[in-house]
Design a protein around this motif. Sequence first.
Motif, PDB file in Angstrom:
ATOM      1  N   LEU A   1       0.774  -1.306   0.147  1.00 48.79           N
ATOM      2  CA  LEU A   1       0.000  -0.014  -0.036  1.00 48.79           C
ATOM      3  C   LEU A   1       0.932   1.386   0.006  1.00 48.79           C
ATOM      4  CD1 LEU A   1      -2.816  -0.932   2.434  1.00 48.79           C
ATOM      5  CD2 LEU A   1      -3.013  -0.507   0.236  1.00 48.79           C
ATOM      6  N   ARG A   2       1.998   1.187   0.728  1.00 44.46           N
ATOM      7  CA  ARG A   2       2.875   2.381   0.743  1.00 44.46           C
ATOM      8  C   ARG A   2       3.433   2.633  -0.771  1.00 44.46           C
ATOM      9  NH1 ARG A   2       4.725   4.252   5.617  1.00 44.46           N
ATOM     10  NH2 ARG A   2       6.471   5.505   4.423  1.00 44.46           N
ATOM     11  N   ARG A   3       3.715   1.471  -1.481  1.00 42.38           N
ATOM     12  CA  ARG A   3       4.099   1.699  -2.814  1.00 42.38           C
ATOM     13  C   ARG A   3       3.017   2.261  -3.543  1.00 42.38           C
ATOM     14  NH1 ARG A   3       6.457  -3.439  -1.920  1.00 42.38           N
ATOM     15  NH2 ARG A   3       5.203  -4.421  -3.290  1.00 42.38           N
ATOM     16  N   LEU A   4       1.709   1.941  -3.313  1.00 43.71           N
ATOM     17  CA  LEU A   4       0.677   2.473  -3.860  1.00 43.71           C
ATOM     18  C   LEU A   4       0.088   3.955  -3.516  1.00 43.71           C
ATOM     19  CD1 LEU A   4      -1.195  -0.798  -4.434  1.00 43.71           C
ATOM     20  CD2 LEU A   4      -0.146   0.385  -6.203  1.00 43.71           C
ATOM     21  N   GLY A   5       1.074   4.344  -2.664  1.00 49.31           N
ATOM     22  CA  GLY A   5       0.580   5.958  -2.265  1.00 49.31           C
ATOM     23  C   GLY A   5      -0.016   5.936  -0.967  1.00 49.31           C
ATOM     24  N   PHE A   6      -0.364   4.880  -0.197  1.00 47.22           N
ATOM     25  CA  PHE A   6      -1.177   5.047   1.008  1.00 47.22           C
ATOM     26  C   PHE A   6      -0.570   4.487   2.112  1.00 47.22           C
ATOM     27  CE2 PHE A   6      -4.323   4.930  -2.494  1.00 47.22           C
ATOM     28  CZ  PHE A   6      -5.387   5.624  -2.050  1.00 47.22           C
ATOM     29  N   ALA A   7      -0.669   5.273   3.381  1.00 45.64           N
ATOM     30  CA  ALA A   7       0.024   5.097   4.522  1.00 45.64           C
ATOM     31  C   ALA A   7      -1.144   4.583   5.579  1.00 45.64           C
ATOM     32  CB  ALA A   7       0.683   6.161   5.216  1.00 45.64           C
ATOM     33  N   VAL A   8      -0.930   3.326   6.171  1.00 41.08           N
ATOM     34  CA  VAL A   8      -1.899   2.566   7.088  1.00 41.08           C
ATOM     35  C   VAL A   8      -1.136   2.426   8.506  1.00 41.08           C
ATOM     36  CG1 VAL A   8      -3.578   1.861   5.424  1.00 41.08           C
ATOM     37  CG2 VAL A   8      -1.941   0.515   6.455  1.00 41.08           C
ATOM     38  N   ARG A   9      -1.775   2.254   9.371  1.00 40.93           N
ATOM     39  CA  ARG A   9      -1.086   1.994  11.043  1.00 40.93           C
ATOM     40  C   ARG A   9      -0.904   0.404  11.107  1.00 40.93           C
ATOM     41  NH1 ARG A   9       0.871   1.216  15.506  1.00 40.93           N
ATOM     42  NH2 ARG A   9       0.680   2.688  17.089  1.00 40.93           N
ATOM     43  N   ARG A  10       0.336   0.126  11.305  1.00 40.39           N
ATOM     44  CA  ARG A  10       0.487  -1.214  11.518  1.00 40.39           C
ATOM     45  C   ARG A  10      -0.001  -1.447  13.064  1.00 40.39           C
ATOM     46  NH1 ARG A  10       6.924  -1.291  13.204  1.00 40.39           N
ATOM     47  NH2 ARG A  10       6.355  -3.141  14.205  1.00 40.39           N
ATOM     48  N   GLY A  11      -0.460  -2.653  13.494  1.00 41.81           N
ATOM     49  CA  GLY A  11      -1.198  -3.004  14.409  1.00 41.81           C
ATOM     50  C   GLY A  11      -0.289  -3.901  15.512  1.00 41.81           C
ATOM     51  N   ASP A  12       0.944  -4.501  15.243  1.00 43.00           N
ATOM     52  CA  ASP A  12       1.563  -5.330  16.056  1.00 43.00           C
ATOM     53  C   ASP A  12       2.258  -4.638  17.232  1.00 43.00           C
ATOM     54  OD1 ASP A  12       3.421  -4.082  13.985  1.00 43.00           O
ATOM     55  OD2 ASP A  12       4.672  -5.690  14.511  1.00 43.00           O
ATOM     56  N   THR A  13       2.241  -3.166  17.236  1.00 43.49           N
ATOM     57  CA  THR A  13       2.898  -2.334  18.317  1.00 43.49           C
ATOM     58  C   THR A  13       1.786  -2.216  19.578  1.00 43.49           C
ATOM     59  OG1 THR A  13       2.201  -0.128  17.448  1.00 43.49           O
ATOM     60  CG2 THR A  13       4.215  -1.203  16.724  1.00 43.49           C
TER      61      THR A  13
ATOM     62  N   ARG B   1     -11.673   8.417   6.238  1.00 52.32           N
ATOM     63  CA  ARG B   1     -11.614   9.356   5.218  1.00 52.32           C
ATOM     64  C   ARG B   1     -12.972   9.621   4.593  1.00 52.32           C
ATOM     65  NH1 ARG B   1      -8.165  10.925   8.784  1.00 52.32           N
ATOM     66  NH2 ARG B   1      -6.090  10.606   8.374  1.00 52.32           N
ATOM     67  N   ASP B   2     -12.862  10.760   3.617  1.00 52.24           N
ATOM     68  CA  ASP B   2     -14.109  10.842   2.970  1.00 52.24           C
ATOM     69  C   ASP B   2     -14.184   9.715   1.808  1.00 52.24           C
ATOM     70  OD1 ASP B   2     -13.054  11.888   0.011  1.00 52.24           O
ATOM     71  OD2 ASP B   2     -11.841  12.544   1.801  1.00 52.24           O
ATOM     72  N   ARG B   3     -15.353   9.636   1.198  1.00 53.04           N
ATOM     73  CA  ARG B   3     -15.807   8.498   0.222  1.00 53.04           C
ATOM     74  C   ARG B   3     -14.874   8.325  -0.961  1.00 53.04           C
ATOM     75  NH1 ARG B   3     -22.274   7.240   0.638  1.00 53.04           N
ATOM     76  NH2 ARG B   3     -22.448   7.523   2.785  1.00 53.04           N
ATOM     77  N   GLY B   4     -14.677   9.622  -1.437  1.00 51.68           N
ATOM     78  CA  GLY B   4     -13.509   9.504  -2.433  1.00 51.68           C
ATOM     79  C   GLY B   4     -12.372   8.973  -2.005  1.00 51.68           C
ATOM     80  N   THR B   5     -11.673   9.585  -0.903  1.00 48.62           N
ATOM     81  CA  THR B   5     -10.591   8.959  -0.332  1.00 48.62           C
ATOM     82  C   THR B   5     -10.496   7.401  -0.290  1.00 48.62           C
ATOM     83  OG1 THR B   5      -9.834  11.050   0.500  1.00 48.62           O
ATOM     84  CG2 THR B   5      -8.508   9.100   1.088  1.00 48.62           C
ATOM     85  N   SER B   6     -11.529   6.895   0.601  1.00 52.83           N
ATOM     86  CA  SER B   6     -11.777   5.644   0.826  1.00 52.83           C
ATOM     87  C   SER B   6     -12.048   4.771  -0.410  1.00 52.83           C
ATOM     88  CB  SER B   6     -13.063   5.416   1.601  1.00 52.83           C
ATOM     89  OG  SER B   6     -13.005   5.874   2.953  1.00 52.83           O
ATOM     90  N   ASP B   7     -12.651   5.224  -1.391  1.00 56.96           N
ATOM     91  CA  ASP B   7     -12.689   4.433  -2.898  1.00 56.96           C
ATOM     92  C   ASP B   7     -11.372   4.349  -3.348  1.00 56.96           C
ATOM     93  OD1 ASP B   7     -15.558   4.458  -2.335  1.00 56.96           O
ATOM     94  OD2 ASP B   7     -16.076   5.736  -3.633  1.00 56.96           O
ATOM     95  N   ALA B   8     -10.548   5.407  -3.516  1.00 59.53           N
ATOM     96  CA  ALA B   8      -9.182   5.186  -3.951  1.00 59.53           C
ATOM     97  C   ALA B   8      -8.348   4.224  -3.302  1.00 59.53           C
ATOM     98  CB  ALA B   8      -8.488   6.729  -4.089  1.00 59.53           C
ATOM     99  N   PHE B   9      -8.561   4.253  -1.729  1.00 64.25           N
ATOM    100  CA  PHE B   9      -7.929   3.368  -0.985  1.00 64.25           C
ATOM    101  C   PHE B   9      -8.373   1.819  -1.285  1.00 64.25           C
ATOM    102  CE2 PHE B   9      -8.132   0.567   2.919  1.00 64.25           C
ATOM    103  CZ  PHE B   9      -6.855   0.603   2.985  1.00 64.25           C
ATOM    104  N   LEU B  10      -9.322   1.731  -1.321  1.00 66.17           N
ATOM    105  CA  LEU B  10     -10.211   0.377  -1.655  1.00 66.17           C
ATOM    106  C   LEU B  10      -9.441  -0.357  -2.990  1.00 66.17           C
ATOM    107  CD1 LEU B  10     -13.566   0.853  -0.288  1.00 66.17           C
ATOM    108  CD2 LEU B  10     -12.060  -0.801   0.711  1.00 66.17           C
ATOM    109  N   ARG B  11      -9.460   0.590  -3.968  1.00 67.54           N
ATOM    110  CA  ARG B  11      -8.818   0.051  -5.130  1.00 67.54           C
ATOM    111  C   ARG B  11      -7.517  -0.391  -4.968  1.00 67.54           C
ATOM    112  NH1 ARG B  11     -12.136   4.375  -7.074  1.00 67.54           N
ATOM    113  NH2 ARG B  11     -10.241   5.994  -7.234  1.00 67.54           N
ATOM    114  N   ALA B  12      -6.681   0.418  -4.118  1.00 63.74           N
ATOM    115  CA  ALA B  12      -5.290   0.330  -4.174  1.00 63.74           C
ATOM    116  C   ALA B  12      -5.171  -1.064  -3.193  1.00 63.74           C
ATOM    117  CB  ALA B  12      -4.767   1.300  -3.060  1.00 63.74           C
ATOM    118  N   LEU B  13      -6.087  -1.030  -2.179  1.00 69.44           N
ATOM    119  CA  LEU B  13      -6.283  -2.494  -1.219  1.00 69.44           C
ATOM    120  C   LEU B  13      -6.447  -3.639  -2.116  1.00 69.44           C
ATOM    121  CD1 LEU B  13      -6.023  -3.830   1.542  1.00 69.44           C
ATOM    122  CD2 LEU B  13      -8.627  -3.284   1.750  1.00 69.44           C
ATOM    123  N   GLY B  14      -7.144  -3.631  -3.236  1.00 69.71           N
ATOM    124  CA  GLY B  14      -7.592  -4.857  -3.980  1.00 69.71           C
ATOM    125  C   GLY B  14      -6.347  -4.901  -4.760  1.00 69.71           C
TER     126      GLY B  14
END
Length: 362
Positions: free
Chosen positions: A316-328, A342-355
Amino acid sequence: MDTHTPMPTEPGIPGHDLRHHGDAEVRDDGSALVDLAVNVRADTPPVWLREHIAASLGSLAAYPDGRAARAAVAARHGLPVERVLLTAGAAEAFVLLARALKVRWPVVVHPQFTEPEAALRDAGHSVGRVLLRPADGFRLDPAAVPEEADLVVVGNPTNPTSVLHPADVLAGLARPGRTLVVDEAFMDAVPGEREALAGRTDVPGLVVLRSLTKTWGLAGLRIGYVLAAPETVAELERAQPLWPVSTPALAAAEACVAPRALAEAAHAAHRVAADRAHLVAGLGEFAGAGLRVAGPAEGPFVLVRLPDADAVRRRLRRLGFAVRRGDTFPGLDEEWLRLAVRDRGTSDAFLRALGRATAEAS
């Protein structure tokens, strides 16, 4: 061992990185990442608040005077000023509690914000843990908290699980001789602030922490407050340095508890709830990839479990999105990620990157 069993830990023993926070996912990176790692509302502070803070800069030659801001916070919660202490963010309050209160066995309910345990360890305390289980939806069983604990720390809604515990369950943890610390840093992002304990004076030993940095985007200004019995406030205040909250932060505090700001925050809370529902629905499309959302989520973030989550996070970082690791977070491992709403547009872009990121893993 049953994961509900309190597990004492000793200061200094290596384990989870209690000092790792979401900002580490986005700082010191040459690329422009879309930030889903930090739980600060996007597009904040609003223009009117920036202008209000800027207007306070003409008073910087004088030492800060917190009386007006303290009175405003007290009025917002229907409390006398003796029950309010302004702090340099809620994080300072954890340090004050750890250093000023005389406690024998503090217990922290995990997974949650790690600064309370870090502050207690730094102050020389041995810290007990109550680990809530994913199988229970990270819900608190009050019986898991040992009776002999004289300081109990719990978040509501809890970071990172996004669980909102019933107020009566938390109030039921109060005991004679026990300090009950409830971190409500994200409560103003919950519509109607249901299950809030702020303003309650009938719960013995209750200490409620609030932050103004999340909803209003003031993490760089550092402003929060403590609500507690006058004797507790006085004890914490004695542990503070002189003039602990800056003049601009005091101006922000006064503005953020005014009626106009409360109405805006209430509107934002409903918008966050709708945006969160949209994100959770989109995440549901990844059930076939093994993704599960902890819930029901009630905060401005969601916690997800995903096989190979750490590799997905790096993709996801390579695709331009930062998320929080949980293991800490104690109680979680490398299969968990926290996502800011985030707003729906940002979430939709993130979901595409997650795919794309999950497809690479298959």
